[in-house]
Design an enzyme around this catalytic site. Structure first.
Site, mmCIF file in Angstrom:
data_model
loop_
_atom_site.group_PDB
_atom_site.id
_atom_site.type_symbol
_atom_site.label_atom_id
_atom_site.label_comp_id
_atom_site.label_asym_id
_atom_site.label_seq_id
_atom_site.Cartn_x
_atom_site.Cartn_y
_atom_site.Cartn_z
ATOM 1 C CG PHE A 47 -2.049 -0.894 1.230
ATOM 2 C CD1 PHE A 47 -3.275 -0.488 0.732
ATOM 3 C CD2 PHE A 47 -1.922 -2.186 1.719
ATOM 4 C CE1 PHE A 47 -4.357 -1.349 0.724
ATOM 5 C CE2 PHE A 47 -2.997 -3.051 1.716
ATOM 6 C CZ PHE A 47 -4.223 -2.633 1.217
ATOM 7 C CG ASP A 48 1.058 5.855 -1.687
ATOM 8 O OD1 ASP A 48 2.173 6.118 -1.220
ATOM 9 O OD2 ASP A 48 0.221 6.722 -1.992
ATOM 10 C CE LYS A 49 2.261 8.691 5.125
ATOM 11 N NZ LYS A 49 1.206 9.737 5.277
#
Length: 673
Positions: free
Chosen positions: A349-351
């Site tokens: 996941f990107d944040k």
């Protein structure tokens, strides 16, 4: 292969009775077959009458089968339709007109019903094209309203949206307030409140996605309020148009399993033909039985070995899965992407904007002493009100409701100290707001121990901190953070339950921020301080194209998404780039749809396996049964019945998750900008 070529290959060119022509021909073949059986066994009609009726059955039942067989043979392939024709012609040659007729009748009926059932999945997508109205009401510069064709709308036009009517174009609200049902485009089941945007011209010129509260889509249903909408894209470029186009293209993109089955048929069909010749030769030369009996048995074996159900097993499931996903606001670009998502075992996941809202928020207000809290808030608000610091807007927004009524402070001479903070005069006294480095440079002895301890604690929890000093006195520390989505942790838990074993965070933010977010959500690991090329390398370590998904916004995460086995874009309804980059797109900015997408892909893969296993079992059982004497009638019924069962099993995907927990996870509203 184009859609036109596909239609030609399957014999579905221009038809006398429209899209139901094949079904009408199949019914006609059934009528003539029943009449032939009546003439042969129930009434004393001449034999030629029954033969003529059976010949009519051959015509109606074999019409589309012959067209398909001719097209496939021209392309150098022998497929199921060719085998069925050989079996029917063979039956006629040995005088088994009734048996050949029932074969073509049931085969044509089964194929027509398959097309009808598959059409159900297609129509659920094609119906989207009918959502956008044909005309729109356009408000001119002088305020007059005129009706124009939707295709004539230009970017910058202002469209009047009446209550309880469908929107004609993508755009931003410039006047009026209402709630809009966006389920037809994004899958969002709850109407979304819409309000006018402050600067429409800036929104039109900017490449940054407009916040959801101002953005509207063509084909969605307006509520009780009237609105004026500034058109931001032409009809052919609207989100609805892009979704329809991509789903149609997904229909033509075959999954790995389907490509394997297609290659398998190329070799399997000649093997079946060779086996049938072997059965015929054995009966005539080894068993010394009459040629007609051996030929009849060979034709029955040919029917039993034909892989009809096998050929339809994968495309029926994939098409139904893609259609169901689109109904829920999840766009899979093809069968391969949907099938691959079902095999994912690790996910990155990107944040920012994915697990978090992408908007900073004041999370901690810690005064040096309790009685200084109001003074801390009033002083910081006064300074940040005149600051151009990136966090100033978030601070003033969140502190405004907390301002004490009995303290009124004004800042002057506000000056930014690059990379450090801000200095100002508040009520004529020197005031500083900044990080620890700023105060270390201002005061060689550093910040007091109690202030330093507060800063360290907030840093450990991933906060960005601002120390506030007024007239030489430290008032306290304020912490700011990009807050996690409330639904993110439940999403992670659901993904684990679905079999995603390795879930990690990859972010460009500081490592301590990434660690704090990962700890709150129960992720396996967090990797911070990553540049785009570093994210690509991290995807490679996780497995790359071997069962790894990357979830991001589809723009700055594009390199990592491309290098993962599946790239999943968030909030793609407002971003053409995200739609183009991702393999799977969540149309609404709701990470709660991700478990639904994974669960649906898992179920699709399971349905495909069930269909393939069932198809192979039927063939494996029927072939020996026909060799030991099973007649053509029961063989045809079992063969065609198995094909219909395979399609019916696939169509169960159209009901997947309805009224259950799969479709999404409750989520908090996006923070107000």
């Amino acid at each position: 292969m184009s859609r036109k070529e596909q239609a030609e290959e399957h014999g579905h060119g221009p038809a006398l009775f429209g899209e139901r022509s094949e079904l009408i021909f199949a019914i006609a073949s059934g009528v003539t077959y029943a009449a032939g059986m009546t003439a042969k066994y129930l009434v004393s009609a001449p034999e030629w009458v029954a033969i003529v009726l059976f010949a009519a059955t051959y015509f109606f039942g074999g019409f589309y089968t012959i067209r398909t067989a001719i097209n496939t043979v021209r392309r150098g392939r022998f497929e199921v339709d060719f085998l069925m024709l050989v079996a029917a012609v063979g039956a006629a040659l040995v005088g088994k007109w009734a048996e050949g007729s029932v074969l073509l009748f049931l085969f044509s009926l089964g194929h027509a019903l398959e097309e009808y059932a598959m059409g159900r999945a297609k129509r659920s997508i094609e119906a989207l094209a009918e959502l956008a109205p044909a005309t729109a009401l356009v408000r001119g510069p002088d305020g007059t309203v005129r009706e124009v064709e939707v295709n004539d709308l230009a970017i910058g036009d202002v469209v009047v949206v009446l209550p309880n009517s469908r929107l004609a174009a993508d755009g931003v609200v410039v006047d009026g307030m209402s709630s809009v049902d966006e389920s037809s485009v994004t899958g969002e089941s709850i109407p979304v409140e819409k309000a006018p945007i402050a600067d429409a011209a800036a929104a039109l010129a900017s490449s940054t996605p407009v916040p959801e509260t101002h953005r509207v889509f063509a084909g969605t249903m307006n509520g009780a309020g009237a609105m004026d909408v500034l058109v931001t894209s032409r009809a052919e470029d609207s989100t609805l148009a892009r979704v329809i186009t991509m789903v149609r293209e997904a229909d033509t993109q075959k999954s790995p399993t389907q490509r394997f089955i297609d290659r398998f048929q190329v070799f399997y069909v000649p093997v079946v033909l060779a086996g049938v010749l072997g059965v015929l030769a054995f009966g005539v030369f080894a068993a010394s039985e009459p040629f007609a009996d051996s030929f009849y048995r060979a034709m029955v074996v040919l029917v039993a070995a034909s892989p009809c159900a096998l050929a339809i097993a994968t495309p029926s499931a994939v098409l139904a899965g893609i259609a169901r996903a689109a109904q829920a606001g999840v766009l899979a670009k093809g069968g391969g992407q949907l099938e691959t998502l079902g095999r994912v075992r690790s996910m990155a996941f990107d944040k920012t904007g994915t697990l978090t809202w992408g908007q900073p928020k004041v999370t901690d207000i810690v005064p040096a002493r309790p009685e200084l809290r109001d003074e801390l808030i009033a002083t910081l608000f006064a300074v940040e009100s005149y600051s151009d610091h990136p966090l100033a807007g978030a601070i003033t927004r969140d502190l405004a409701p907390l301002l004490p009524k009995d303290i009124d402070r004004t800042a002057t001479a506000v000056s930014s100290v690059t990379g450090r903070g801000v200095t100002a005069l508040v009520d004529g006294r020197a005031t500083e707001v900044g990080n620890r480095t700023m105060f270390t440079e201002l005061d060689p002895e550093g910040v007091p121990a109690d202030i330093g301890r507060i800063v360290d604690e907030l840093h450990e929890s991933g906060r960005t901190t601002m120390i506030v000093r007024h007239a030489g006195s430290y008032l306290g520390v304020v912490g700011v953070m990009d807050t996690p989505r409330a639904e993110a942790a439940p999403v992670v838990a659901r993904l684990r339950a679905l079999g995603i074993d390795d879930i990690v965070l990859i972010s460009g933010d500081h490592q301590r921020v990434a660690d704090a977010v990962a700890a709150d959500m129960g992720l396996d690991a967090a990797h911070g301080g990553l540049l785009p090329e570093d994210k690509v390398a991290m995807i490679g370590k996780l497995g790359g194209r071997n069962g790894t998904a990357m979830v991001g916004d589809g723009v700055n995460d594009a390199p990592a998404m491309v290098n993962a086995s599946v790239g999943i874009a968030m909030g793609a309804g407002g971003s053409a780039v995200a739609l183009e980059t991702a393999d799977v797109a969540l149309m609404v900015d709701d990470i709660g749809r991700l478990p639904f997408a994974v669960a649906l892909s898992r179920r699709t893969a399971r349905i495909i396996r069930q269909n393939l296993a069932f198809s192979l079992i039927i063939v494996a059982a029927l072939v020996p049964a026909t060799l030991i004497g099973l007649p053509i009638g029961p063989a045809v019924f079992i063969h065609e019945g198995s094909t219909l069962l395979v399609v019916a099993n696939a169509l169960r995907l159209l009901r997947f998750g309805r009224g259950a927990e799969h479709e999404g996870i409750d989520h908090e509203p996006r923070p107000t900008v």
